[in-house]
Design a protein around this motif. Structure first.
Motif, PDB file in Angstrom:
ATOM      1  N   ARG A   1       4.470   7.298   0.471  1.00 60.89           N
ATOM      2  CA  ARG A   1       5.462   6.895   1.457  1.00 60.89           C
ATOM      3  C   ARG A   1       6.474   5.989   0.772  1.00 60.89           C
ATOM      4  O   ARG A   1       6.099   4.958   0.204  1.00 60.89           O
TER       5      ARG A   1
ATOM      6  N   GLU B   1       0.256   5.006  -1.685  1.00 64.82           N
ATOM      7  CA  GLU B   1       0.439   6.159  -0.807  1.00 64.82           C
ATOM      8  C   GLU B   1       1.732   6.907  -1.134  1.00 64.82           C
ATOM      9  O   GLU B   1       2.563   6.413  -1.877  1.00 64.82           O
TER      10      GLU B   1
ATOM     11  N   ARG C   1       0.825  -1.203   0.000  1.00 65.92           N
ATOM     12  CA  ARG C   1       0.000   0.000   0.000  1.00 65.92           C
ATOM     13  C   ARG C   1       0.862   1.258   0.000  1.00 65.92           C
ATOM     14  O   ARG C   1       0.594   2.213  -0.733  1.00 65.92           O
ATOM     15  N   ALA C   2       1.911   1.246   0.829  1.00 64.65           N
ATOM     16  CA  ALA C   2       2.800   2.408   0.886  1.00 64.65           C
ATOM     17  C   ALA C   2       3.484   2.635  -0.453  1.00 64.65           C
ATOM     18  O   ALA C   2       3.620   3.772  -0.915  1.00 64.65           O
TER      19      ALA C   2
END
Length: 237
Positions: free
Chosen positions: A130, A128, A123-124
Motif C-alpha cells: 500500500r 504491505e 506497516r503500509a
C-alpha cells in the motif's frame, strides 16, 4: 517524563528505531509514566507532492549504484528490520514527499490516535503493498487508526491544515541540532540519535529519570539525514 521522537515515515531506520525504542521502554521500570510524542521531520521536503518513484530506483540514482546494488542495500536494511521482528519488503515500495502524512499525524495527535496512525503508516510503507503517497491510502489508514473520514479528507484538501505544526517541528529539530532521524529527546535534556539498540534506550530513560547530568550514550547508530540520504550497512564477506 516526555520523550519526543523526530522521524519520517520514509526512513527505514525510523521504522526500526521505533521498534527498538519500544523494546527499551518496555524494560524501563517507570514506563507507565512516560509520554511519547512523535514530531515531524521531512527527509525529502523539496520533492513535489505527486512526485513518487520506486525506492530501488531512487537509491540507485542517489548513491550512484546499479539496480542490483541498490536491491542489495535494501536487503541489508531488511535483514536488520527482520531481526527486530518487523516485516520489510525490498521491492514494490515507493518514495515521495511525506508532508501530507505529517499533517495527518498532527491531526491524529490532536485526536489521541497518533501512535496508532504512525504504526499503520509504517506497516503500509515497509510491510504491505500500500503506497502511503496515495491520498486514498492515507484516508484508509487514518480511518483504521480511528479518525473521522470526513475530517481526514478535509485536512488533506486544505494544504494549510496543520502545515504550521509540521514546520514548527522541523524548525525545532534544527534548533536542537538534529541533522538526521530518528532523533529522540528525553525531557528536553538529553538526545539519542539513530536507531540505537533497545538497551541503549533503557539506559537513557533510566538516567533521564534519575535527573543526572548526562552525556550521549551509545555509539553512532544508523540514521537518515536531512538531505534524504540514509545510511546503508556494509555487506560482510
Amino acid at each position: 517524563m516526555r520523550v519526543e521522537i523526530w522521524s519520517d515515515i520514509a526512513c527505514p531506520w525510523c521504522y526500526i528505531g521505533k521498534a527498538r525504542f519500544e523494546q527499551g521502554l518496555a524494560a524501563f521500570a517507570h514506563r507507565d509514566d512516560v509520554e511519547v510524542v512523535h514530531r515531524s521531520f521531512e527527509l525529502d521536503p523539496g520533492r513535489t507532492r505527486h512526485d513518487t518513484a520506486p525506492v530501488v530506483e531512487m537509491l540507485a540514482k542517489k548513491y550512484g549504484r546499479t539496480l542490483d546494488e541498490a536491491r542489495a542495500m535494501e536487503e541489508h536494511v531488511a535483514s536488520t528490520a527482520r531481526s527486530e521482528g518487523l516485516t520489510y519488503r525490498t521491492e514494490g515500495r515507493d518514495h515521495g514527499n511525506t508532508f501530507d502524512i505529517h499533517r495527518l499525524l498532527h491531526l491524529a495527535r490532536a485526536r489521541g490516535r497518533q501512535d496508532q496512525l504512525l504504526d499503520l503508516a509504517y506497516r503500509a510503507n515497509f510491510a504491505e503493498e500500500r503506497s502511503v503517497f496515495d491520498p486514498e491510502v492515507l484516508v484508509t489508514l487514518a480511518v483504521e487508526a480511528g479518525l473521522d473520514e470526513q475530517e481526514v479528507r478535509d485536512v488533506l484538501a486544505d494544504g494549510t491544515a496543520y502545515a504550521d505544526a509540521v514546520r514548527a517541528d522541523e524548525r525545532e529539530a534544527a534548533e536542537l541540532g538534529a541533522t538526521g532521524v530518528p532523533f529522540f529527546v528525553l525531557d528536553r535534556r538529553y538526545g539519542v540519535s539513530g536507531g540505537q539498540p533497545a538497551e541503549v534506550f533503557t539506559k537513557a530513560l533510566e538516567q533521564a529519570w534519575q535527573g543526572r547530568v548526562i552525556t550521549p550514550i551509545g555509539t553512532d547508530a544508523a540514521a537518515c539525514y536531512a538531505d534524504g540520504a540514509c545510511e546503508v550497512p556494509q555487506a560482510t564477506a
